[in-house]
Design a protein around this motif. Structure first.
Motif, PDB file in Angstrom:
ATOM      1  N   ASP A 109       7.927   1.158 -10.492  1.00  0.00           N
ATOM      2  CA  ASP A 109       8.432   0.391  -9.350  1.00  0.00           C
ATOM      3  C   ASP A 109       8.157   1.107  -8.033  1.00  0.00           C
ATOM      4  OD1 ASP A 109       9.340  -1.513 -11.104  1.00  0.00           O
ATOM      5  OD2 ASP A 109      11.395  -0.735 -11.168  1.00  0.00           O
ATOM      6  N   ALA A 110       8.296   2.442  -8.033  1.00  0.00           N
ATOM      7  CA  ALA A 110       8.049   3.193  -6.802  1.00  0.00           C
ATOM      8  C   ALA A 110       6.582   3.117  -6.396  1.00  0.00           C
ATOM      9  CB  ALA A 110       8.477   4.646  -6.994  1.00  0.00           C
ATOM     10  N   ALA A 111       5.675   3.206  -7.362  1.00  0.00           N
ATOM     11  CA  ALA A 111       4.245   3.110  -7.046  1.00  0.00           C
ATOM     12  C   ALA A 111       3.899   1.724  -6.529  1.00  0.00           C
ATOM     13  CB  ALA A 111       3.416   3.436  -8.293  1.00  0.00           C
ATOM     14  N   ARG A 112       4.516   0.709  -7.111  1.00  0.00           N
ATOM     15  CA  ARG A 112       4.270  -0.653  -6.632  1.00  0.00           C
ATOM     16  C   ARG A 112       4.790  -0.826  -5.204  1.00  0.00           C
ATOM     17  NH1 ARG A 112       6.637  -3.059 -10.451  1.00  0.00           N
ATOM     18  NH2 ARG A 112       4.817  -3.325 -11.767  1.00  0.00           N
ATOM     19  N   ALA A 113       5.966  -0.280  -4.926  1.00  0.00           N
ATOM     20  CA  ALA A 113       6.511  -0.366  -3.568  1.00  0.00           C
ATOM     21  C   ALA A 113       5.658   0.417  -2.577  1.00  0.00           C
ATOM     22  CB  ALA A 113       7.951   0.152  -3.553  1.00  0.00           C
ATOM     23  N   LEU A 114       5.097   1.538  -3.030  1.00  0.00           N
ATOM     24  CA  LEU A 114       4.226   2.329  -2.171  1.00  0.00           C
ATOM     25  C   LEU A 114       2.982   1.533  -1.780  1.00  0.00           C
ATOM     26  CD1 LEU A 114       4.204   5.274  -1.052  1.00  0.00           C
ATOM     27  CD2 LEU A 114       2.768   5.880  -3.002  1.00  0.00           C
ATOM     28  N   GLU A 139      10.058   1.966   4.230  1.00  0.00           N
ATOM     29  CA  GLU A 139       9.894   1.621   2.814  1.00  0.00           C
ATOM     30  C   GLU A 139       8.833   2.506   2.163  1.00  0.00           C
ATOM     31  OE1 GLU A 139      11.492  -0.453   0.788  1.00  0.00           O
ATOM     32  OE2 GLU A 139      12.937  -0.793   2.399  1.00  0.00           O
ATOM     33  N   PHE A 140       7.778   2.798   2.875  1.00  0.00           N
ATOM     34  CA  PHE A 140       6.733   3.673   2.363  1.00  0.00           C
ATOM     35  C   PHE A 140       7.302   5.054   2.034  1.00  0.00           C
ATOM     36  CE2 PHE A 140       3.420   6.816   2.768  1.00  0.00           C
ATOM     37  CZ  PHE A 140       2.301   6.243   2.202  1.00  0.00           C
ATOM     38  N   LEU A 141       8.047   5.623   2.963  1.00  0.00           N
ATOM     39  CA  LEU A 141       8.604   6.959   2.752  1.00  0.00           C
ATOM     40  C   LEU A 141       9.650   6.944   1.643  1.00  0.00           C
ATOM     41  CD1 LEU A 141       8.966   8.054   6.472  1.00  0.00           C
ATOM     42  CD2 LEU A 141       7.157   8.666   4.865  1.00  0.00           C
ATOM     43  N   ARG A 142      10.445   5.887   1.562  1.00  0.00           N
ATOM     44  CA  ARG A 142      11.442   5.804   0.495  1.00  0.00           C
ATOM     45  C   ARG A 142      10.760   5.706  -0.872  1.00  0.00           C
ATOM     46  NH1 ARG A 142      13.868   1.579   2.154  1.00  0.00           N
ATOM     47  NH2 ARG A 142      15.537   2.660   3.276  1.00  0.00           N
ATOM     48  N   ALA A 143       9.723   4.876  -0.950  1.00  0.00           N
ATOM     49  CA  ALA A 143       9.000   4.744  -2.217  1.00  0.00           C
ATOM     50  C   ALA A 143       8.333   6.056  -2.614  1.00  0.00           C
ATOM     51  CB  ALA A 143       7.959   3.627  -2.111  1.00  0.00           C
ATOM     52  N   LEU A 144       7.810   6.783  -1.638  1.00  0.00           N
ATOM     53  CA  LEU A 144       7.184   8.065  -1.934  1.00  0.00           C
ATOM     54  C   LEU A 144       8.202   9.057  -2.466  1.00  0.00           C
ATOM     55  CD1 LEU A 144       4.695   9.883  -1.846  1.00  0.00           C
ATOM     56  CD2 LEU A 144       5.227  10.381   0.552  1.00  0.00           C
ATOM     57  N   ARG A 145       9.376   9.056  -1.885  1.00  0.00           N
ATOM     58  CA  ARG A 145      10.418   9.977  -2.373  1.00  0.00           C
ATOM     59  C   ARG A 145      10.856   9.605  -3.791  1.00  0.00           C
ATOM     60  NH1 ARG A 145      14.207   8.478   0.592  1.00  0.00           N
ATOM     61  NH2 ARG A 145      15.555   7.533  -0.985  1.00  0.00           N
ATOM     62  N   LEU A 163      -4.845   3.774   4.982  1.00  0.00           N
ATOM     63  CA  LEU A 163      -3.858   3.046   4.184  1.00  0.00           C
ATOM     64  C   LEU A 163      -4.531   2.118   3.176  1.00  0.00           C
ATOM     65  CD1 LEU A 163      -1.309   2.166   6.997  1.00  0.00           C
ATOM     66  CD2 LEU A 163      -0.900   3.691   5.069  1.00  0.00           C
ATOM     67  N   ALA A 164      -5.640   1.495   3.589  1.00  0.00           N
ATOM     68  CA  ALA A 164      -6.384   0.642   2.651  1.00  0.00           C
ATOM     69  C   ALA A 164      -6.954   1.474   1.508  1.00  0.00           C
ATOM     70  CB  ALA A 164      -7.495  -0.093   3.397  1.00  0.00           C
ATOM     71  N   TRP A 165      -7.440   2.678   1.827  1.00  0.00           N
ATOM     72  CA  TRP A 165      -7.950   3.570   0.778  1.00  0.00           C
ATOM     73  C   TRP A 165      -6.844   3.942  -0.198  1.00  0.00           C
ATOM     74  CZ3 TRP A 165      -5.891   8.647   0.847  1.00  0.00           C
ATOM     75  CH2 TRP A 165      -6.339   9.465  -0.191  1.00  0.00           C
ATOM     76  N   LEU A 166      -5.674   4.277   0.314  1.00  0.00           N
ATOM     77  CA  LEU A 166      -4.568   4.680  -0.555  1.00  0.00           C
ATOM     78  C   LEU A 166      -4.133   3.530  -1.454  1.00  0.00           C
ATOM     79  CD1 LEU A 166      -2.376   6.681  -1.402  1.00  0.00           C
ATOM     80  CD2 LEU A 166      -0.994   5.829   0.513  1.00  0.00           C
ATOM     81  N   SER A 167      -3.961   2.348  -0.871  1.00  0.00           N
ATOM     82  CA  SER A 167      -3.527   1.205  -1.658  1.00  0.00           C
ATOM     83  C   SER A 167      -4.539   0.852  -2.742  1.00  0.00           C
ATOM     84  CB  SER A 167      -3.299   0.005  -0.734  1.00  0.00           C
ATOM     85  OG  SER A 167      -2.965  -1.142  -1.467  1.00  0.00           O
ATOM     86  N   GLY A 168      -5.825   0.871  -2.378  1.00  0.00           N
ATOM     87  CA  GLY A 168      -6.854   0.571  -3.371  1.00  0.00           C
ATOM     88  C   GLY A 168      -6.943   1.601  -4.471  1.00  0.00           C
ATOM     89  N   THR A 169      -6.784   2.866  -4.128  1.00  0.00           N
ATOM     90  CA  THR A 169      -6.862   3.927  -5.131  1.00  0.00           C
ATOM     91  C   THR A 169      -5.720   3.834  -6.129  1.00  0.00           C
ATOM     92  OG1 THR A 169      -7.947   5.406  -3.544  1.00  0.00           O
ATOM     93  CG2 THR A 169      -6.918   6.427  -5.467  1.00  0.00           C
ATOM     94  N   LEU A 170      -4.513   3.557  -5.645  1.00  0.00           N
ATOM     95  CA  LEU A 170      -3.358   3.471  -6.540  1.00  0.00           C
ATOM     96  C   LEU A 170      -3.370   2.207  -7.387  1.00  0.00           C
ATOM     97  CD1 LEU A 170      -0.466   4.720  -4.215  1.00  0.00           C
ATOM     98  CD2 LEU A 170      -1.821   6.022  -5.869  1.00  0.00           C
ATOM     99  N   ALA A 171      -4.116   1.189  -6.965  1.00  0.00           N
ATOM    100  CA  ALA A 171      -4.097  -0.086  -7.688  1.00  0.00           C
ATOM    101  C   ALA A 171      -5.036  -0.118  -8.884  1.00  0.00           C
ATOM    102  CB  ALA A 171      -4.453  -1.226  -6.735  1.00  0.00           C
ATOM    103  N   VAL A 172      -6.000   0.796  -8.958  1.00  0.00           N
ATOM    104  CA  VAL A 172      -7.041   0.688  -9.991  1.00  0.00           C
ATOM    105  C   VAL A 172      -6.458   0.895 -11.382  1.00  0.00           C
ATOM    106  CG1 VAL A 172      -9.202   1.680 -10.831  1.00  0.00           C
ATOM    107  CG2 VAL A 172      -8.827   1.383  -8.377  1.00  0.00           C
TER     108      VAL A 172
END
Length: 420
Positions: free
Chosen positions: A62-67, A35-41, A97-106
């Motif tokens: 939607d893709a960023a949320r899925a990521l 799911e991560f790779l699909r959302a990134l694509r 992964l926690a860093w990535l999720s937190g960075t994209l959520a701000v």
């Protein structure tokens, strides 16, 4: 009467249920990595920014949320089931992964916070609601512009009214304490709303002077919040863009790509039972909930959250941290159930309701902090400080309402047993 909660780790148990092994965990991690790779694509194909604001398409959002969602689930599962996984590998990728999720959520958080605060200003000032499309950035209309237009027909405060006089004496412009003073004044109207219910927009006659005074400063308060949160969102957008183009992110994506085909389970983990680890996550959640003041939260508006909010100290609210920790532990417990029972398991209504209440709590507490931060802006007008104080009090009461809703949801399915 002793009380115990349902054992949520046995939802899929039954006479025909198959035993859960480490292979179930491996399958779950592979699915989330896919799911991560699909959302990134999809995100790259949509051509949007980290949260879709760059391309302005729904697909990018939607893709960023899925990521973010898949990154959170992988990271949480690696935390809960780390005894079954290669320790070096899991401890290396989990914080990334926690860093990535937190960075994209701000960026998304700043956008939703601004919308929440502006809608609250409209509700509190009694103005007509701004259309939904006016709250976005499309069409060249900013939220603050829409707020000013909607509030233009409102009458000014009559000269010599008591609230305006008291406000001028208590909240001089340019003082940091003015926000605290007007917050105390604002607490009374906010307590009239019921917990978890849609606020009543009807205004009592005795509240008309306060409502008029609030309307005077609401447009400027909205403009100030718009400037501050839009700036924060722009910075978060730039940070997320840099993160997605960094070598650090590409290293994370490479590790997730490997995870999609090969899960680094320990040799003994393939046939091991992961249920005790999931039960330990549930136990940590139960202990954290037991430490919360649920008796106090049983009263819809006890105003405890407002007492400490009157302080000019910009530090995070001292009462919120335990609730945020429970929200994190509840999420980890929910991910553990997904890993054990898969997508076919029936949803746990209790967990979903409790999670929604804690999300409300987080959103309201952060919105209140944003209003308090804006109220500390130097040299703002007394009417603006008053509006921000009312807004801060309103959001802190939303915090209390969310705690009450969590208490009701958590204890809904509590089973009472006889005395031992």
């Amino acid at each position: 009467m002793a009380q115990r909660h349902h054992d949520l780790t046995d939802r899929a148990a039954g006479p025909t249920a198959r035993p859960v092994t480490g292979e179930a965990l491996a399958g779950y991690l592979r699915a989330q990595a896919t799911e991560f790779l699909r959302a990134l694509r999809l995100h790259r194909e949509a051509g949007g920014g980290p949260n879709g604001s760059g391309g302005g398409t729904v697909d990018a959002v939607d893709a960023a949320r899925a990521l973010r969602r898949s990154a959170r689930r992988i990271s949480g599962s690696l935390h809960t089931f780390r005894p079954l996984l290669d320790p070096g590998w899991s401890e290396e990728i989990r914080p990334e992964l926690a860093w990535l999720s937190g960075t994209l959520a701000v960026e998304h958080a700043c956008e939703s916070r601004l919308e929440r605060l502006l809608l609250a200003l409209h509700r509190l000032s009694g103005t007509a609601a701004v259309p939904t499309q006016a709250l976005g950035t499309g069409g060249g209309t900013t939220p603050a512009t829409a707020l000013s237009v909607a509030m233009a027909p409102e009458p000014a405060v009559p000269a010599g009214t008591a609230p305006a006089t008291a406000l001028s004496a208590a909240a001089a412009p340019g003082t940091a304490a003015s926000a605290a003073t007007v917050t105390a004044t604002a607490s009374a109207p906010a307590t009239a709303r019921k917990a978890g219910a849609t606020p009543d927009r009807a205004t009592p006659d005795h509240a008309a002077p306060d409502r008029g005074n609030l309307t005077v400063g609401a447009a400027k308060a909205g403009a100030l919040l718009d400037r501050q949160l839009t700036l924060a969102r722009t910075r978060a957008h730039s940070t997320a863009l840099q993160a997605l183009g960094s070598s650090r992110f590409h290293a994370v994506a490479d590790k997730v790509a490997v995870l999609a085909s090969e899960v680094p389970l320990l040799p003994r983990a393939a046939g091991a039972d992961p249920c005790p680890l999931a039960a330990a996550a549930e136990e940590r959640l139960a202990e954290a909930v037991a430490a919360l003041p649920l008796v106090t939260a049983g009263h819809p508006y006890n105003a405890e959250a407002l007492v400490h909010g009157l302080s000019p100290d910009p530090a995070p609210h001292p009462q919120d941290a335990p609730w945020h920790q429970v929200r994190l532990l509840l999420r980890l417990h929910r991910y553990a159930q997904e890993a054990l029972h898969g997508a076919d398991a029936p949803p746990d209504v209790r967990l979903l309701s409790a999670g929604r209440a804690l999300d409300r709590h987080r959103d309201a507490s952060e919105a209140a902090a944003a209003a308090a931060h804006a109220a500390r802006t130097p040299r703002i007008a007394p009417a603006t400080a008053y509006a921000l104080g009312v807004l801060h009090a309103d959001q802190r009461h939303e915090v209390e309402a969310a705690r009450y809703a969590f208490q009701r949801a958590w204890q809904t399915q509590t089973v009472a047993t006889g005395p031992s």
